[in-house]
Design an enzyme around this catalytic site. Structure first.
Site, PDB file in Angstrom:
ATOM      1  N   THR A  41       0.825  -1.218   0.000  1.00  0.00           N
ATOM      2  CA  THR A  41       0.000   0.000   0.000  1.00  0.00           C
ATOM      3  C   THR A  41       0.856   1.264   0.000  1.00  0.00           C
ATOM      4  O   THR A  41       0.431   2.312  -0.496  1.00  0.00           O
ATOM      5  CB  THR A  41      -0.934  -0.030   1.231  1.00  0.00           C
ATOM      6  OG1 THR A  41      -1.715  -1.219   1.156  1.00  0.00           O
ATOM      7  CG2 THR A  41      -1.859   1.158   1.275  1.00  0.00           C
ATOM      8  N   SER A  46      -2.370   8.633  -1.583  1.00  0.00           N
ATOM      9  CA  SER A  46      -2.493  10.046  -1.978  1.00  0.00           C
ATOM     10  C   SER A  46      -1.240  10.863  -1.676  1.00  0.00           C
ATOM     11  O   SER A  46      -1.113  11.993  -2.157  1.00  0.00           O
ATOM     12  CB  SER A  46      -3.686  10.702  -1.267  1.00  0.00           C
ATOM     13  OG  SER A  46      -4.860   9.965  -1.468  1.00  0.00           O
ATOM     14  N   ILE A  48      -0.501  12.324   1.044  1.00  0.00           N
ATOM     15  CA  ILE A  48      -0.840  13.495   1.858  1.00  0.00           C
ATOM     16  C   ILE A  48      -0.352  13.266   3.289  1.00  0.00           C
ATOM     17  O   ILE A  48      -0.598  12.198   3.862  1.00  0.00           O
ATOM     18  CB  ILE A  48      -2.381  13.710   1.935  1.00  0.00           C
ATOM     19  CG1 ILE A  48      -3.035  13.646   0.555  1.00  0.00           C
ATOM     20  CG2 ILE A  48      -2.726  15.009   2.663  1.00  0.00           C
ATOM     21  CD1 ILE A  48      -2.636  14.689  -0.403  1.00  0.00           C
ATOM     22  N   HIS A  50      -1.518  14.243   6.413  1.00  0.00           N
ATOM     23  CA  HIS A  50      -2.748  14.870   6.899  1.00  0.00           C
ATOM     24  C   HIS A  50      -2.490  15.720   8.142  1.00  0.00           C
ATOM     25  O   HIS A  50      -1.671  15.348   8.997  1.00  0.00           O
ATOM     26  CB  HIS A  50      -3.788  13.797   7.224  1.00  0.00           C
ATOM     27  CG  HIS A  50      -4.268  13.062   6.010  1.00  0.00           C
ATOM     28  ND1 HIS A  50      -5.088  13.653   5.078  1.00  0.00           N
ATOM     29  CD2 HIS A  50      -4.020  11.805   5.564  1.00  0.00           C
ATOM     30  CE1 HIS A  50      -5.340  12.782   4.106  1.00  0.00           C
ATOM     31  NE2 HIS A  50      -4.699  11.652   4.372  1.00  0.00           N
ATOM     32  N   VAL A 173       6.745 -14.834   4.777  1.00  0.00           N
ATOM     33  CA  VAL A 173       6.587 -15.480   6.088  1.00  0.00           C
ATOM     34  C   VAL A 173       5.277 -16.264   6.092  1.00  0.00           C
ATOM     35  O   VAL A 173       4.215 -15.717   5.778  1.00  0.00           O
ATOM     36  CB  VAL A 173       6.574 -14.426   7.223  1.00  0.00           C
ATOM     37  CG1 VAL A 173       6.410 -15.104   8.579  1.00  0.00           C
ATOM     38  CG2 VAL A 173       7.843 -13.583   7.178  1.00  0.00           C
ATOM     39  N   LYS A 261     -12.391   9.976   2.963  1.00  0.00           N
ATOM     40  CA  LYS A 261     -12.254  11.416   2.734  1.00  0.00           C
ATOM     41  C   LYS A 261     -12.791  11.863   1.377  1.00  0.00           C
ATOM     42  O   LYS A 261     -12.720  13.037   1.046  1.00  0.00           O
ATOM     43  CB  LYS A 261     -10.789  11.810   2.887  1.00  0.00           C
ATOM     44  CG  LYS A 261     -10.256  11.536   4.296  1.00  0.00           C
ATOM     45  CD  LYS A 261      -8.824  11.980   4.458  1.00  0.00           C
ATOM     46  CE  LYS A 261      -8.326  11.731   5.875  1.00  0.00           C
ATOM     47  NZ  LYS A 261      -8.144  10.303   6.194  1.00  0.00           N
ATOM     48  N   ARG A 322      -6.497   0.195   0.904  1.00  0.00           N
ATOM     49  CA  ARG A 322      -6.362   0.628   2.300  1.00  0.00           C
ATOM     50  C   ARG A 322      -6.577  -0.582   3.213  1.00  0.00           C
ATOM     51  O   ARG A 322      -7.546  -1.320   3.024  1.00  0.00           O
ATOM     52  CB  ARG A 322      -7.423   1.660   2.667  1.00  0.00           C
ATOM     53  CG  ARG A 322      -7.476   2.888   1.785  1.00  0.00           C
ATOM     54  CD  ARG A 322      -8.730   3.676   2.130  1.00  0.00           C
ATOM     55  NE  ARG A 322      -8.986   4.798   1.260  1.00  0.00           N
ATOM     56  CZ  ARG A 322      -9.607   4.735   0.086  1.00  0.00           C
ATOM     57  NH1 ARG A 322     -10.014   3.572  -0.388  1.00  0.00           N
ATOM     58  NH2 ARG A 322      -9.821   5.819  -0.619  1.00  0.00           N
TER      59      ARG A 322
HETATM   60  C1  FAD Z   1      -6.136   4.867  -1.722  1.00  0.00           C
HETATM   61  C2  FAD Z   1      -5.287   5.141  -0.527  1.00  0.00           C
HETATM   62  C3  FAD Z   1      -5.001   6.445  -0.142  1.00  0.00           C
HETATM   63  C4  FAD Z   1      -4.230   6.697   0.981  1.00  0.00           C
HETATM   64  N1  FAD Z   1      -3.836   7.966   1.251  1.00  0.00           N
HETATM   65  C5  FAD Z   1      -3.027   8.218   2.290  1.00  0.00           C
HETATM   66  C6  FAD Z   1      -2.527   9.513   2.529  1.00  0.00           C
HETATM   67  O1  FAD Z   1      -2.760  10.425   1.755  1.00  0.00           O
HETATM   68  N2  FAD Z   1      -1.772   9.720   3.622  1.00  0.00           N
HETATM   69  C7  FAD Z   1      -1.467   8.703   4.488  1.00  0.00           C
HETATM   70  O2  FAD Z   1      -0.786   8.949   5.492  1.00  0.00           O
HETATM   71  N3  FAD Z   1      -1.887   7.441   4.265  1.00  0.00           N
HETATM   72  C8  FAD Z   1      -2.644   7.189   3.187  1.00  0.00           C
HETATM   73  N4  FAD Z   1      -3.061   5.919   2.932  1.00  0.00           N
HETATM   74  C9  FAD Z   1      -2.720   4.878   3.884  1.00  0.00           C
HETATM   75  C10 FAD Z   1      -1.263   4.452   3.732  1.00  0.00           C
HETATM   76  O3  FAD Z   1      -0.952   4.220   2.385  1.00  0.00           O
HETATM   77  C11 FAD Z   1      -1.046   3.175   4.551  1.00  0.00           C
HETATM   78  O4  FAD Z   1      -1.467   3.399   5.884  1.00  0.00           O
HETATM   79  C12 FAD Z   1       0.409   2.769   4.578  1.00  0.00           C
HETATM   80  O5  FAD Z   1       0.983   2.728   3.299  1.00  0.00           O
HETATM   81  C13 FAD Z   1       0.513   1.405   5.228  1.00  0.00           C
HETATM   82  O6  FAD Z   1       1.866   1.061   5.254  1.00  0.00           O
HETATM   83  P1  FAD Z   1       2.306  -0.334   5.828  1.00  0.00           P
HETATM   84  O7  FAD Z   1       3.780  -0.337   5.837  1.00  0.00           O
HETATM   85  O8  FAD Z   1       1.598  -0.560   7.126  1.00  0.00           O
HETATM   86  O9  FAD Z   1       1.694  -1.389   4.790  1.00  0.00           O
HETATM   87  P2  FAD Z   1       2.261  -1.829   3.354  1.00  0.00           P
HETATM   88  O10 FAD Z   1       2.852  -0.704   2.611  1.00  0.00           O
HETATM   89  O11 FAD Z   1       1.164  -2.586   2.688  1.00  0.00           O
HETATM   90  O12 FAD Z   1       3.444  -2.797   3.737  1.00  0.00           O
HETATM   91  C14 FAD Z   1       3.225  -4.084   4.244  1.00  0.00           C
HETATM   92  C15 FAD Z   1       4.307  -4.965   3.689  1.00  0.00           C
HETATM   93  O13 FAD Z   1       4.180  -6.242   4.298  1.00  0.00           O
HETATM   94  C16 FAD Z   1       4.558  -7.197   3.344  1.00  0.00           C
HETATM   95  N5  FAD Z   1       4.000  -8.499   3.710  1.00  0.00           N
HETATM   96  C17 FAD Z   1       2.700  -8.822   3.842  1.00  0.00           C
HETATM   97  N6  FAD Z   1       2.569 -10.128   4.131  1.00  0.00           N
HETATM   98  C18 FAD Z   1       3.818 -10.635   4.199  1.00  0.00           C
HETATM   99  C19 FAD Z   1       4.343 -11.938   4.441  1.00  0.00           C
HETATM  100  N7  FAD Z   1       3.551 -13.003   4.636  1.00  0.00           N
HETATM  101  N8  FAD Z   1       5.682 -12.100   4.445  1.00  0.00           N
HETATM  102  C20 FAD Z   1       6.516 -11.043   4.193  1.00  0.00           C
HETATM  103  N9  FAD Z   1       6.064  -9.809   3.926  1.00  0.00           N
HETATM  104  C21 FAD Z   1       4.739  -9.604   3.940  1.00  0.00           C
HETATM  105  C22 FAD Z   1       3.976  -6.666   2.040  1.00  0.00           C
HETATM  106  O14 FAD Z   1       4.629  -7.214   0.904  1.00  0.00           O
HETATM  107  C23 FAD Z   1       4.190  -5.173   2.183  1.00  0.00           C
HETATM  108  O15 FAD Z   1       5.367  -4.724   1.541  1.00  0.00           O
HETATM  109  C24 FAD Z   1      -3.793   5.625   1.784  1.00  0.00           C
HETATM  110  C25 FAD Z   1      -4.055   4.314   1.386  1.00  0.00           C
HETATM  111  C26 FAD Z   1      -4.758   4.079   0.219  1.00  0.00           C
HETATM  112  C27 FAD Z   1      -4.942   2.683  -0.260  1.00  0.00           C
END
Ligand code: FAD
Length: 331
Positions: A41, A46, A48, A50, A173, A261, A322
């Site tokens: 993700t 976006s 942003i 926030h 994993v 939003k 998301r």
């Molecule tokens: C449409 C949209 C708009 C958004 N806009 C905003 C914004 O403007 N501002 C903001 O702050 N946030 C925004 N967000 C939210 C934000 O993008 C996420 O909260 C954030 O990217 C989450 O990051 P993460 O590292 O938790 O997850 P991810 O980026 O999904 O990372 C998780 C990682 O875990 C890995 N993984 C999963 N399962 C396994 C496994 N079994 N073994 C090994 N690896 C694994 C995946 O490959 C991945 O790389 C938005 C999200 C979306 C979808």
């Protein structure tokens, strides 16, 4: 023990945690199933930063949002990446919206967001002449900002890596279990070129950090009786050429709803214009394809609070998922 800390997931969360922990004398590994960091993700959103007026007062989301927004200028400087506090506007398009604007303002004050102001229709249009003709007023948050989400993730990964963190990519994993001393992780290590070369590996660590994004419920539920469900909510976007990048200067939102939003219009840190996202719940955690109906919703004339969008300048479209938990707050 192979490591002191293993982090599952090299998205923005896992890379931020890795960078922070790399300040200490710890053996740390970040595991990700993908071929590169930030392929979940974190690369499709976006971008942003926030201001923090939308989250419910008292929630963990409100607390982390506001402190994250305050930290971002110095974090971006330390990482050497571009970040701009361009400010954001939530635009009221009806009398009803106008009442909700006051609620949002109060919520923002309770959350500790600095500099919030309610603008009249004229003040809002003076600030952003391309706002909808229906504009009835707006909430202005000067601390809202824009950043490149992929660059943020990769800069934090680079910093962690320089400080000695090991990144094990192509490492999926499959299970986490407790041992007397800590944790055992079973995983499949994908061969870079040949699936025949994939192999099972086992790693051990004193501590495991679950930063698996959409799949975080899977690892949470392996360890806890308090079961969690994460549902993917798809957001589709159109990205416009830099020639359209100045159509608005601030990030322009409609009034938020239960689904999120709404369709926003924002300049990106690279000078393009971003329009989206939609919000559709799915069952498929890998469903990052765009759809005709999703892009039609983004292109609909009254989808956003901005008029005369030059949609002929679209250069690409994309979708992100998301991770929506069932608790209504961060966990
Ligand atoms: C449409 C949209 C708009 C958004 N806009 C905003 C914004 O403007 N501002 C903001 O702050 N946030 C925004 N967000 C939210 C934000 O993008 C996420 O909260 C954030 O990217 C989450 O990051 P993460 O590292 O938790 O997850 P991810 O980026 O999904 O990372 C998780 C990682 O875990 C890995 N993984 C999963 N399962 C396994 C496994 N079994 N073994 C090994 N690896 C694994 C995946 O490959 C991945 O790389 C938005 C999200 C979306 C979808």
């Amino acid at each position: 023990m192979d490591y002191d800390v293993i982090i599952i997931g090299a998205g923005v969360t896992g890379c931020a945690v890795a960078r922070e922990l790399s300040r200490y004398r710890l053996r740390i590994a970040v595991l990700d199933k993908n071929w590169d960091i930030g392929e979940g993700t974190s690369k499709a959103n976006s971008g942003i930063v926030h201001a923090g007026f939308d989250a419910m007062p008292g929630s963990l989301k409100a607390k982390l949002n506001v402190s994250g927004s305050q930290m971002m200028p110095s974090l971006a400087k330390a990482l050497g990446i571009p970040f701009m506090q361009n400010g954001s506007l939530v635009v009221a398009l009806s009398k009803d919206d106008r009442l909700h604007l006051d609620e949002l303002f109060e919520r923002g004050l309770k959350n500790g967001v600095k500099g919030l102001r309610i603008l009249s229709r004229n003040e809002a249009l003076e600030m952003e002449p391309n706002l909808s003709d229906k504009t009835a007023g707006a909430l202005f948050a000067p601390t809202g900002g824009i950043i490149c989400p992929f660059r943020l993730t990769s800069a934090m990964a680079e910093s962690a890596c320089i400080n000695g963190v090991t990144f094990l990519l192509r490492t999926n994993v499959s299970s986490v279990s407790r041992t007397d001393e800590g944790f055992r992780l079973d995983a499949i290590r994908y061969d870079e070129f040949d699936p025949e070369g994939d192999r099972d590996i086992t790693l051990s660590s004193y501590c495991v950090i679950n930063a698996a994004g959409l799949y975080a419920d899977r690892f949470h539920n392996m360890m806890s009786e308090d079961k969690l469900t994460i549902t993917p909510r798809k957001g589709e976007y159109c990205l416009l050429d830099v020639t359209a990048g100045r159509h608005v200067g601030r990030t322009v939102f409609r009034m938020p709803s239960a689904l999120g939003k709404g369709i926003l219009v924002s300049p990106t840190i690279h000078g393009n214009l971003l329009v989206g996202p939609t919000a559709t719940d799915l069952a498929d955690k890998e469903g990052t394809f765009t759809t005709a109906s999703g892009l039609a919703a983004v292109n609909a004339p009254e989808a956003s609070a901005v008029k005369n969008l030059p949609m002929k300048e679209v250069i690409t479209s994309f979708a992100g998922l998301r991770p929506c938990g069932d608790r209504g707050d961060f966990v």
